[in-house]
Each structure stands twice: as structure tokens, then as C-alpha cells.
Scaffold this active site. Structure first.
Site, short mmCIF file in Angstrom:
data_model
loop_
_atom_site.label_atom_id
_atom_site.label_comp_id
_atom_site.label_asym_id
_atom_site.label_seq_id
_atom_site.Cartn_x
_atom_site.Cartn_y
_atom_site.Cartn_z
N GLU A 132 -8.22 2.38 1.98
CA GLU A 132 -7.80 1.18 2.73
C GLU A 132 -8.04 1.26 4.23
O GLU A 132 -7.12 1.09 5.03
CB GLU A 132 -6.32 0.89 2.42
N GLU B 276 -7.44 0.27 -9.54
CA GLU B 276 -5.99 0.02 -9.58
C GLU B 276 -5.76 -1.37 -10.16
O GLU B 276 -5.20 -2.25 -9.51
CB GLU B 276 -5.40 0.10 -8.16
O1 9MR Z 1 2.24 2.14 -6.95
C1 9MR Z 1 2.54 2.82 -5.77
C2 9MR Z 1 4.03 2.67 -5.43
O2 9MR Z 1 4.81 3.31 -6.41
C3 9MR Z 1 4.32 3.24 -4.07
O3 9MR Z 1 5.65 2.95 -3.71
C4 9MR Z 1 3.37 2.65 -3.03
C5 9MR Z 1 3.52 3.34 -1.71
O4 9MR Z 1 3.15 4.69 -1.77
O5 9MR Z 1 2.01 2.85 -3.44
C6 9MR Z 1 1.71 2.24 -4.64
O6 9MR Z 1 0.32 2.46 -4.92
C7 9MR Z 1 -0.60 1.92 -3.98
C8 9MR Z 1 -1.81 2.83 -3.98
O7 9MR Z 1 -1.42 4.15 -3.69
C9 9MR Z 1 -2.85 2.35 -2.98
N1 9MR Z 1 -3.20 0.98 -3.20
C10 9MR Z 1 -2.10 0.03 -3.33
C11 9MR Z 1 -1.11 0.54 -4.39
C12 9MR Z 1 0.00 -0.47 -4.57
O8 9MR Z 1 0.75 -0.56 -3.41
#
Ligand code: 9MR
Length: 379
Positions: free
Chosen positions: A160, A265
Site C-alpha cells: 500500500e 485479499e
Molecule cells: O484483516 C486484517 C485485520 O484483522 C487487521 O486488524 C488490519 C490491521 O492490521 O489488517 C487487516 O488486513 C489488511 C491487510 O493486512 C492489508 N490490506 C488491507 C487488509 C484489511 O484491512
């Protein structure tokens, strides 16, 4: 001659339908059906990789041949202090993948979010110098990648880094090192495990600005001889965004640089978005409103049907371009596991994944299996 062709055609259609049905009823699974197309993966949380969530583990083993760490490899978890690593959960995650012969994906080495608080600043909270940050990045990446060398198939190296309009996101890494932090991260990861695949991963990849910027970034890396194997398109999609045609355009644009595509994702939200412009920006947050949580007790038939169709349309797109795609990964096992229930508003009930709250496959699973099997049969 003509009659022979018609008979052959009829046989093909009949065979492909009945074949699909028999297979689905026989307990065919996503991973069997998609075997020759692309890896089918899923993100797992720590209750799953530790084996505690037994029902979810069963679904993972039966349907998926790749896993990615949902949270346990993020810097704030795995490297909370400069001299302290916490490998317990990540070790468990990698062992879980190995004992089930899965392609294991590391997520993620450099990300501005869930960043360990010490990473970019000194004791007084001021930004460290470029030299110090380079050293910290190198130590972080080298330590983690080397620990799992030969066991992890590929890493989301940078996550990102680009905004919707194509500008570089103004993160601490960018503030201190400029664009150069990205090639550096890839270089450090490659030195730590020369055989690991390396990926750039981002959301809202169908946005034209981001598409162009990512193409440029990948081309720059390749021109400089820096390894990058694939672009990860996160795929946090909704019922009316993005347009499938724009998503496809981005797939083709990324593939045009010579790297592979991965859908990293995937989840399809069906509840209203308080602000459609937040993409998957983790920091977005809105106060709970009952009217924004319309389906607490289940989806109405027509909504469920529309969801199935849209998810199926995306899989049809992936199957159409399966020669460009190496992996499709769902962001969560079953609906109750999804981050979508709590983002960008806490406490809602969403239905974004392929398995329902009872760990049962949704109707779309059968459709995907049939579509994959249909493509398989050719005379
Ligand atoms: O699914 C993840 C969630 O449990 C966490 O709280 C959050 C913050 O660390 O991250 C979520 O996963 C993210 C991923 O690592 C990167 N892309 C966006 C995803 C959704 O927020």
C-alpha cells in the site's frame, strides 16, 4: 461431417455439466478444481494457524492450497521493539502451512500501517536519518526473511505505497527516504532469500491513477534489475465497485510489465459503505448506525443471489486470465472471521467470503468449481 461436429458438441456440453455436478456432490473442493489454474489461498488468523479453530482448519485443509498470515507477520506484532522480535505466532503459521503442504505467503515486510512505533523515529519521536532507517529496514527484512528462508514461497515486500491518484503515499518511509525505500526493500528481501518470490501489494488497483503509478514502479524496478515477481491486487470489492472492466484493465496493464498477477485479499462486502472512497484504508472509522447494518440475521434471497453472481463474475474473470494469475487468495475463511464486520464501522454483520458462519460453502463455491471443470474438458 456437420452431424459429427454437432454430436461432439452435444456430448461436450452434456459431459461438462454432469461432470461438474458429480464432482461437486462428491465433495470436490476449490483446490482440486482449480489445480491447473492458479493457487487458491486464504488468510489465516492465529486461532486457525494454531489449530484452535478446528472447524475453520477443516475448511482450510480441504479447500485451499496456500495460506497468508493475516496479522502475525506485521511489524508491530513480529518486531515490536528494535531489539525484540516475537516469532511465536509466525513460527506456528509457517509450521501449519508446512504440515499441510501449502504454499506459504509472508505478509508484509514494509507497511506504514500496524508499523512498530519505534521503526522510523528516535527516542524523542523525531524521524531518524535516511542511513538509520535503511539500516533498520535491512535488519528487519533480513532477520525475518532469513528465518523462514526456503519455507516461504513469496513475500508481500511493500504494501500500500501508492494513493488513488497515483501519488506516493506520504508515509514515514517516504518522508525519510523518498521513493527509493521501495527498491531498497525489494533488494534487501532478495539478498536475504534469493529464491523467494517478491510482490508489491495494494488495494483499489482498478483506480486508473494507481494503475499507472504501479506500472511505472514495476517497470522502474525491472529496468534496474531488481527482482519483482508479481503484483498483488487486494480485491476488497463491493457490489458496485470496481467495474469489472476496470479491474481487468489493471490486470492486463500489470501483466504487460512482465510480472504475474495475484488476487491477494479477496472479499466482497454486501453491506452499505459509509464512504465509498475509503478503499481499504485501515484507519477509516465511522460511528455505528443501525441503518448501516441492514442484515444482522441473514441475507434476503435477492441480495444473496446478487452477491453470488458478482463473486462468480470475478472468478470467471480470473479463470479467463488464469495464464496471467498465479494465486487467488480470500481474505478470511468464513464470514465471521472477516475484518469487514468491524471496518469501517464496528459491530456489523457482513457476508464477504466463500464460507458462511457455519463453515458451509456458499452456492458460489459450486459455481466456481463447475466453471473451472468446464474449462478443463476439451476434445
Ligand atoms: O484483516 C486484517 C485485520 O484483522 C487487521 O486488524 C488490519 C490491521 O492490521 O489488517 C487487516 O488486513 C489488511 C491487510 O493486512 C492489508 N490490506 C488491507 C487488509 C484489511 O484491512
Amino acid at each position: 461431417m456437420k452431424l459429427k461436429r454437432i454430436i461432439l458438441l452435444l456430448l461436450t456440453v452434456m459431459f461438462s455439466f454432469s461432470y461438474g455436478e458429480v464432482f461437486a456432490k462428491d465433495g470436490n473442493s476449490l483446490k482440486k478444481a482449480l489445480k491447473n489454474k492458479f493457487l487458491i489461498g486464504v488468510s489465516v488468523n492465529t486461532r486457525q494457524s494454531s489449530g484452535k479453530d478446528v472447524a475453520a482448519v477443516e475448511v482450510v485443509k480441504k479447500n485451499f492450497n496456500s495460506i497468508v498470515a493475516e496479522n502475525c507477520m506485521k511489524s508491530s506484532v513480529i518486531h515490536p521493539k528494535e531489539n525484540k522480535y516475537n516469532f511465536t505466532q509466525a513460527d506456528e503459521f509457517v509450521s501449519f502451512g508446512e504440515s499441510n503442504q501449502m504454499a506459504i505467503i509472508g505478509h508484509c515486510l514494509i507497511w506504514h500501517s500496524q508499523l512498530a512505533p519505534w521503526f522510523c523515529v528516535d527516542k524523542n519521536g523525531n524521524n531518524v536519518s535516511p542511513e538509520v532507517l535503511k539500516k533498520r529496514m535491512k535488519d528487519h527484512i533480513t532477520t525475518i526473511v532469513k528465518r523462514y528462508k526456503g519455507r516461504i514461497k513469496g513475500w508481500d515486500v511493500v504494501n500500500e505505497a501508492i494513493e488513488d491518484n497515483g501519488a506516493y503515499r506520504k508515509t514515514k518511509f517516504y518522508e525519510i527516504l523518498g521513493e527509493e525505500y521501495i527498491p531498497l526493500a525489494f533488494q534487501y528481501a532478495h539478498e536475504a532469500d534469493p529464491n523467494a518470490e517478491l510482490y508489491y501489494n495494494d488495494y483499489s488497483m482498478a483506480q486508473p491513477g494507481r494503475r499507472e503509478a504501479v506500472v511505472k514502479m514495476v517497470n522502474d524496478l525491472k529496468r534496474r534489475g531488481i527482482r519483482i515477481d508479481a503484483v498483488g491486487m487486494q480485491g476488497h470489492i463491493g457490489m458496485d465497485y470496481p467495474k469489472i472492466s476496470e479491474f481487468e484493465k489493471s490486470m492486463l496493464a500489470f501483466a504487460g510489465t512482465g510480472v504475474k498477477i495475484m488476487i491477494t485479499e479477496l472479499d466482497l462486502t454486501v453491506i452499505p459503505s459509509p464512504n465509498p472512497n475509503v478503499g481499504a484504508e485501515v484507519s477509516a472509522s465511522f460511528e455505528y448506525k443501525k441503518e448501516m447494518n441492514p442484515y444482522p440475521d441473514g441475507l434476503p434471497e435477492e441480495v444473496s443471489k446478487a452477491w453470488t453472481e458478482r463473486m462468480n463474475d470475478f472468478f470467471r474473470l480470473f479463470l479467463k486470465h488464469h495464464n496471467l494469475i498465479t494465486r487467488v487468495t480470500l481474505w478470511g475463511v468464513a464470514d465471521q472471521n472477516s475484518w469487514r464486520n468491524d471496518w469501517p464501522m464496528r459491530g456489523r454483520t457482513d457476508y464477504p467470503l466463500l464460507f458462511d458462519r457455519n463453515y458451509q460453502p456458499k452456492p458460489v463455491v459450486d459455481l466456481i468449481i463447475k466453471e473451472a471443470e468446464k474449462n478443463k474438458i476439451s476434445f
